[in-house]
Every structure is written in structure tokens, then in C-alpha cells.
Enzyme design. Structure first.
Site, short mmCIF file in Angstrom:
data_model
loop_
_atom_site.label_atom_id
_atom_site.label_comp_id
_atom_site.label_asym_id
_atom_site.label_seq_id
_atom_site.Cartn_x
_atom_site.Cartn_y
_atom_site.Cartn_z
N ASN A 186 0.87 -1.17 0.00
CA ASN A 186 0.00 0.00 0.00
C ASN A 186 0.91 1.22 0.00
O ASN A 186 1.42 1.61 1.05
CB ASN A 186 -0.90 -0.04 1.25
CG ASN A 186 -1.91 1.09 1.27
OD1 ASN A 186 -1.86 2.00 0.44
ND2 ASN A 186 -2.82 1.03 2.21
N HIS A 240 -13.24 2.67 -0.78
CA HIS A 240 -13.27 1.54 0.16
C HIS A 240 -13.87 0.28 -0.47
O HIS A 240 -14.36 -0.59 0.24
CB HIS A 240 -14.12 1.85 1.42
CG HIS A 240 -13.67 3.02 2.22
ND1 HIS A 240 -14.55 3.96 2.70
CD2 HIS A 240 -12.45 3.39 2.65
CE1 HIS A 240 -13.89 4.88 3.39
NE2 HIS A 240 -12.60 4.56 3.38
N GLU A 276 -8.86 -5.76 4.02
CA GLU A 276 -8.62 -5.39 2.63
C GLU A 276 -7.37 -6.09 2.08
O GLU A 276 -7.34 -6.50 0.92
CB GLU A 276 -8.45 -3.87 2.52
CG GLU A 276 -9.77 -3.14 2.72
CD GLU A 276 -9.60 -1.73 3.26
OE1 GLU A 276 -9.27 -1.59 4.46
OE2 GLU A 276 -9.81 -0.77 2.51
#
Ligand code: ADP
Length: 404
Positions: free
Chosen positions: A7, A180, A387
Site C-alpha cells: 500500500n 473503500h 482489505e
């Protein structure tokens, strides 16, 4: 498969190293202050061994090299050669109108991602640096891009086109994109398993409530509407974001305060929501503590969020013509019992019967829990989001298919 989930932010690079076969995270960490100093914090989760160092990290390429070195370190690593890092999965905030599902990185994909810069300049720039860093540090390792917006790409036009001239939708790509999505997809998938029905027969509202919050309507396993919009400013109030308001407020404040467009954008992103209304904090825990001390504005901030979530539940139930389950997830959704109770009370018209005792009695570590009473027509679930797991799973699926 061993998958490195990355990320990349503008000055940070967070990572988790998954063994998808075992379903475990073997290591995780973060490189911070990239380009402005440098710090790496790494943890091998099987042994608990940690490594922390303040070292100059000039670029995302260097950050990626450091991560690979950490993963290969004999003391606190978990692989013996780079070859054992079989794939990389990247979290990408914005896929624009170009990406509807996770994809394998190619030159063409990278060129299309460049086109998303306009829509999310800071995030996309950081992601591209992260991807290029991985390409340089791990040449030949397949990379997969997983987009936060992809899950929302199934929204019909009536849910994603705004009331501006249609040419602006076509030319500037102005529309509701949502955010999201990977979290909404993960918890909706878990809720479908809990409901024990075929996905096509389920109607679910997922409430991802964290520093940023969004609510989605998921009909038949597909997103049909979501509260965030062209940007993550839209929808319910958030830690520091204003959420939906009359658009005329924007030029009004700009004139009153003498803000430029970018100052106004910064204001709406950083100074509003919980922080702006309460005048205390953007953090839900601080808001709860202030409410306990009788602070009226903290209570107002929480009441507004509660009311707005209720309104989205009502709207999305109407949009789907039914509702099987509501899911609460993310920092606030998973931890704030009082908010879950406040959202679900006085909702008997919708067939929601909330089990207050069960909600209040929840003990850490939290796992997926049904919080509605057995007779409730609509199930209420708290489901911790993951996630990174979703990104690892998509990456494994796409990279395994290459080998067939
Ligand atoms: P982000 O959107 O940055 O990923 P999170 O999902 O971590 O944010 O959510 C952050 C919010 O969750 C904060 O408002 C915080 O107060 C709340 N939160 C996180 N942990 C807890 C906790 N243990 N108890 C209550 N609230 C929490």
C-alpha cells in the site's frame, strides 16, 4: 502462494507478506518518511522478531529494496531468496473509468493508470512510484493492481451520473466512483456466507466507518450504490471530512474566508466532520470520551453521523426493495458499540431488532458476530474488514491463472 501486499502512499509504503495457501500473514511493516528522511519498522509475525531502523530512504524503489531485504533476512525475515516472493499485489485508490476489476500489471495497464492521476493526483502518483519501485527491485515478479473503486463499477448510471451536463460526464469523467470498495467487497462476501443464501438472493448494506466512512448497497453481491462520490469527501460526515452538503456552501465559504480552490479542498478534507463540529478531535474515541463528560458538541457530532447512517440505510433499502443484512466494519464500525446501537434503534419499521446485550457484551479480540435478535427480519453483523487479504486473494487468483 507467497504474496507481498503493498500500500504505497506519497511518503510511506505499508506492506504485508501473505502465505495464501496457509491463509496467514508472515510479516508486515512500514517504510515512512520516504524522500524526507527514512524509517523502516518490520515485524516477522511467526517469531515476533522485530527490526526498526532510521535510515535514509530516498525513493519508493529504495523502500521496496529494503522491504525485500527484511523479508530475506535470516533473523527476522521469512524467505531465503527473492524468488520466494511469488507475486506483488498493490492497493490502488482510484481506477477511474478504466478499471472494473483487479488486473495484472502490463505496460498498457500502467499507461491507463497514468490517466487516473487527474482524479486522485496524490494517491495515484504514490501508487505509480510504488509499482515502479517493485518493478526495479523485483524485476520479473508478477504484479497485480487491486482498485478501491472497482467494486463500485457495477453501479447503474442512475446511481453514478451527477446532475451536471452530460458532456462533463463524458469529457471530464465526473461521476460517482466511490471508495473503500475492497473493504465493502470483503465484508459483503463474508455476510453472504453468514446469510447462507446464494449471493444473487441477498440484499446487504455495508457500513465502512473509519476515519473515512462510506456506505454501500450490495444487491445480489454487486454494488448498486455507494455514499462516497467523485471523491471521498461525499457521504456521511467523517473524522475531518464534511460529507454531503449543499454545493452552494462551497463558493459561499470561499468568498467569506478568501480561500483558493485548493485551500477550500484542504478545508473540506481536514477541518470539518467530527473535528469541525465538535471542536475537539477527529477521533471517535475522543468524541465518545467527551460525550461521557457531557460535551454537547461532541454529542451533536455523533448524533449527526448516526442520523446520516440511518438515512442511507433507509434510502438503500428503498433502492434495493428489501434488506437482508446490515454490516458494520472498520475502526468505528468494529469498535464503537454505542454507535451501532444508536443506528439500529427505532428501526423496527425496517424489521431490524437489535440485540443490545450481545452488542454490549462483545469481548476482544472481535470476530464476525451477529448482533440482531433471532426474530429480526434483517440481520445485523459486525465483521472486521481485511482489505489486504482480499488483495492477496485477487493477486493469487490472477497470478495462478498465468501458470495454467
Ligand atoms: P482509516 O480510515 O484511517 O483506516 P480506521 O478504520 O482505523 O481508519 O478507523 C479510525 C477510527 O476508528 C477512529 O475514529 C477511531 O477512533 C476509531 N477506532 C479505532 N480503534 C478503536 C477502538 N479500539 N475503539 C473505539 N474506536 C476506535
Amino acid at each position: 502462494m507467497n504474496v507481498l501486499v503493498v500500500n504505497a502512499g506519497s511518503s510511506s509504503l505499508k506492506y504485508q507478506f501473505f502465505d495464501t495457501t496457509e491463509g496467514i500473514v508472515k510479516a508486515k511493516g512500514i517504510c515512512e518518511r520516504i524522500g524526507i528522511g527514512g524509517k523502516i519498522s518490520h515485524k516477522q509475525l511467526l517469531t515476533g522478531k522485530e527490526y526498526e531502523a532510521e535510515i535514509e530512504i530516498a525513493s519508493h524503489t529504495q523502500a521496496t529494496r529494503l522491504v525485500v531485504e527484511c523479508l530475506m533476512n535470516p533473523e527476522y525475515g521469512c524467505v531465503s531468496s527473492m524468488k520466494e516472493i511469488e507475486a506483488v499485489g498493490h492497493r490502488i485508490v482510484h481506477g477511474g473509468p478504466y478499471f472494473f476489476e483487479s488486473v495484472l500489471l502490463t505496460d498498457d495497464v500502467l499507461a491507463k493508470l497514468e490517466l487516473c492521476r487527474d482524479l486522485a493526483p496524490l494517491h495515484t502518483g504514490a501508487h505509480i512510484m510504488g509499482i515502479k519501485g517493485c518493478l526495479e527491485a523485483m524485476p520479473g515478479t508478477p504484479q497485480v493492481l487491486v482498485f478501491d473503486t472497482a467494486f463500485h463499477s457495477t453501479m447503474p448510471k442512475k446511481a453514478h451520473v451527477y446532475g451536471v451536463p452530460y458532456e462533463m460526464y463524458e469529457n471530464y469523467k465526473i461521476r460517482r466512483y466511490g471508495a473503500h470498495g475492497t473493504s465493502h467487497r470483503f465484508v459483503a462476501g463474508e455476510a453472504i456466507k453468514l446469510l447462507g443464501k446464494p449471493a444473487k438472493d441477498t440484499k446487504i448494506i455495508t457500513c465502512h466507518l473509519g476515519n473515512g466512512s462510506s456506505i454501500s448497497a450490495v444487491d445480489g453481491g454487486k454494488c448498486v450504490d455507494t455514499s462516497m462520490g467523485f471523491t471521498p469527501l461525499a457521504g456521511v460526515i467523517m473524522g475531518t471530512r464534511c460529507g454531503d452538503m449543499d454545493p452552494a456552501v462551497v463558493p459561499f465559504i470561499m468568498e467569506k474566508e478568501g480561500f483558493t480552490p485548493s485551500e477550500m479542498n484542504e478545508f473540506m478534507n481536514k477541518k470539518c466532520g467530527f473535528l469541525g463540529i465538535s471542536g475537539i478531535s477527529s477521533d471517535c474515541r475522543d468524541i465518545e470520551a467527551a460525550i461521557a463528560e457531557g460535551n454537547e458538541r461532541a454529542k451533536l457530532a455523533m448524533d449527526i453521523l448516526t442520523y446520516q447512517i440511518k438515512k442511507f440505510i433507509g434510502a438503500y433499502t428503498a433502492a434495493m426493495n428489501g434488506l437482508d443484512a446490515i454490516v458494520f466494519t472498520a475502526g468505528i464500525g468494529e469498535n464503537t458499540k454505542a454507535l451501532r446501537e444508536a443506528v439500529c434503534e427505532n428501526m423496527d419499521f425496517f424489521g431490524i431488532s437489535f440485540d443490545k446485550e450481545k452488542n454490549n457484551g462483545m469481548k476482544r479480540p472481535y470476530s464476525a458476530t451477529c448482533l440482531s435478535t433471532p426474530e429480526s427480519k434483517v440481520k445485523v453483523y459486525m465483521i472486521p474488514t481485511n482489505e489486504e487479504l482480499m488483495i492477496a486473494a485477487d493477486t493469487e487468483e490472477i497470478v495462478s491463472a498465468l501458470k495454467k
